[in-house]
Write a protein that holds these residues in place. Structure first.
Motif, PDB file in Angstrom:
ATOM      1  N   LEU A 193       0.856  -1.180   0.000  1.00 12.65           N
ATOM      2  CA  LEU A 193       0.000   0.000   0.000  1.00 12.65           C
ATOM      3  C   LEU A 193       0.891   1.227   0.000  1.00 12.65           C
ATOM      4  CD1 LEU A 193      -1.292  -2.130   2.478  1.00 12.65           C
ATOM      5  CD2 LEU A 193      -3.213  -0.715   1.770  1.00 12.65           C
ATOM      6  N   ASP A 194       0.439   2.271  -0.678  1.00  8.47           N
ATOM      7  CA  ASP A 194       1.248   3.487  -0.736  1.00  8.47           C
ATOM      8  C   ASP A 194       0.326   4.705  -0.675  1.00  8.47           C
ATOM      9  OD1 ASP A 194       4.279   4.303  -1.995  1.00  8.47           O
ATOM     10  OD2 ASP A 194       2.688   5.789  -2.183  1.00  8.47           O
ATOM     11  N   GLY A 195       0.701   5.685   0.132  1.00  5.13           N
ATOM     12  CA  GLY A 195      -0.103   6.903   0.247  1.00  5.13           C
ATOM     13  C   GLY A 195      -0.205   7.606  -1.101  1.00  5.13           C
ATOM     14  N   LYS A 196      -1.438   7.957  -1.491  1.00  5.80           N
ATOM     15  CA  LYS A 196      -1.645   8.604  -2.805  1.00  5.80           C
ATOM     16  C   LYS A 196      -1.445  10.118  -2.662  1.00  5.80           C
ATOM     17  CE  LYS A 196      -5.354   9.591  -6.082  1.00  5.80           C
ATOM     18  NZ  LYS A 196      -6.049  10.758  -5.506  1.00  5.80           N
ATOM     19  N   GLY A 197      -0.463  10.622  -3.412  1.00  4.71           N
ATOM     20  CA  GLY A 197      -0.207  12.065  -3.401  1.00  4.71           C
ATOM     21  C   GLY A 197       0.197  12.595  -2.041  1.00  4.71           C
ATOM     22  N   PHE A 198       0.966  11.815  -1.284  1.00  4.52           N
ATOM     23  CA  PHE A 198       1.326  12.234   0.074  1.00  4.52           C
ATOM     24  C   PHE A 198       2.351  13.369   0.095  1.00  4.52           C
ATOM     25  CE2 PHE A 198      -0.105   9.141   3.608  1.00  4.52           C
ATOM     26  CZ  PHE A 198      -1.366   9.045   3.040  1.00  4.52           C
ATOM     27  N   THR A 199       3.053  13.596  -1.019  1.00  6.83           N
ATOM     28  CA  THR A 199       3.995  14.724  -1.043  1.00  6.83           C
ATOM     29  C   THR A 199       3.192  16.015  -0.855  1.00  6.83           C
ATOM     30  OG1 THR A 199       5.361  13.467  -2.573  1.00  6.83           O
ATOM     31  CG2 THR A 199       5.846  15.804  -2.402  1.00  6.83           C
ATOM     32  N   SER A 253       8.333   5.320   5.247  1.00  9.11           N
ATOM     33  CA  SER A 253       7.760   6.491   4.574  1.00  9.11           C
ATOM     34  C   SER A 253       6.236   6.347   4.512  1.00  9.11           C
ATOM     35  CB  SER A 253       8.384   6.657   3.189  1.00  9.11           C
ATOM     36  OG  SER A 253       7.885   7.828   2.572  1.00  9.11           O
ATOM     37  N   ASP A 254       5.618   6.479   3.317  1.00  6.61           N
ATOM     38  CA  ASP A 254       4.157   6.381   3.249  1.00  6.61           C
ATOM     39  C   ASP A 254       3.709   5.028   2.701  1.00  6.61           C
ATOM     40  OD1 ASP A 254       4.912   6.687   0.588  1.00  6.61           O
ATOM     41  OD2 ASP A 254       3.197   7.943   0.060  1.00  6.61           O
ATOM     42  N   GLU A 255       4.557   4.013   2.844  1.00  7.88           N
ATOM     43  CA  GLU A 255       4.168   2.707   2.302  1.00  7.88           C
ATOM     44  C   GLU A 255       4.128   1.601   3.356  1.00  7.88           C
ATOM     45  OE1 GLU A 255       7.421   1.871  -0.618  1.00  7.88           O
ATOM     46  OE2 GLU A 255       7.738   0.114   0.651  1.00  7.88           O
TER      47      GLU A 255
HETATM   48 MG    MG Z   1       2.954   7.803  -1.996  1.00  6.43          MG
END
Ligand code: MG
Ligand code: GTP
Length: 253
Positions: free
Chosen positions: A31-37, A79-81
């Protein structure tokens, strides 16, 4: 066409579109955060490059995914994953990738959003892994990625905090070898080796056997019992030692 005929066609098309993780394969999901930047910059108030609360919420979200009906053996977050290993023999939703991806992305997004009171979305992909060696390669790969990204992020934000523009900072570290990045940080008074391990190597979560005092109602005595509890390892080993640590967890399943 009659309702019954339409239904039969629709159901056939739906089932022929399904993909499954074949029997005998390990199931890994990432899973990875969408548009987390953008999200971390504009909506959440966070420390850079690493934020204690963000890190804690990623761990809590990973822990939450252990309780969503799948047989999760190991969770890893950086990180975001989040990566999860799901048992080779898990038959939940007949191993349909669409179910795995949608249920896990939904669970993670809902849980994480509640912690920050903001709409935060995770994507999810499912990967079939045919043997133990590839499985160990997968998790070592994600850890190496964590290490490289954290070193670059520290360099980037150190330069930004010392008067460099975003473009200048990115340009300066773009093709810099790792040893030089360590040196750069040192020049600004940061010893990368002494930074918190979770920021450099990510965090592992798994069920660990622990001894706990229990009560025997027949003898009315306190006895030591072995229990399995979700354990958060923030001091992960690296490379070969990490591989050995993972092999032990995976072999016990
Ligand atoms: Mg991400
Ligand atoms: N401030 C802060 N940001 C973080 C932290 N952890 C992760 N991030 C942000 O999360 C982003 C993750 O990057 P990516 O997953 O590559 O990019 P993304 O913007 O999420 O884009 P997609 O994943 O492609 O949707 C990084 O750019 C960081 O800005 C943290 O502890 N603090």
């Amino acid at each position: 066409m009659k309702f019954e005929e339409i239904e039969a066609v629709m159901r056939k098309n739906e089932s022929l579109s399904e993909q499954y993780i074949l029997p005998g394969n390990y199931i890994v999901v990432r899973l990875d955060g969408k548009g987390f930047t953008k999200l971390t910059k504009e909506k959440l108030t966070l420390d850079k490059p690493f934020d204690e609360k963000f890190g804690r919420v990623m761990i809590d979200t990973t822990r939450h995914l252990f309780n969503t009906g799948f047989k999760v053996i190991y969770g890893y977050t950086q990180s975001d994953e989040i990566s999860l290993l799901i048992g080779k023999d898990d038959q939940t939703f007949s191993r349909k990738t669409s179910k795995l991806n949608s249920v896990l992305a939904g669970e993670a997004s809902a849980f994480f959003s509640l912690q920050f009171q903001e709409v935060c979305v995770f994507d999810c992909r499912t990967i079939a892994i045919p043997n133990l060696d590839m499985l160990l390669d997968y998790f070592c790969w994600r850890q190496e990625d964590a290490h490289r990204n954290s070193l670059s992020a520290y360099c980037y934000w150190t330069l930004r905090n010392n008067g460099f523009t975003a473009k200048q900072a990115t340009g300066k570290i773009e093709k810099m070898p790792q040893a030089e990045k360590n040196e750069l940080l040192f020049q600004y008074g940061i010893n990368y080796n002494t930074l918190p391990t979770w920021q450099k190597r990510g965090v592992g979560i798994y069920n660990k056997e622990i001894m706990k005092p229990g009560f025997n109602p027949v003898t009315r005595e306190t006895v030591d019992c072995v229990r399995k509890e979700l354990f958060v390892e923030k001091e992960l080993l690296m490379r070969r030692e990490y591989r050995d640590f993972l092999r032990e967890i995976f072999n016990n399943e």
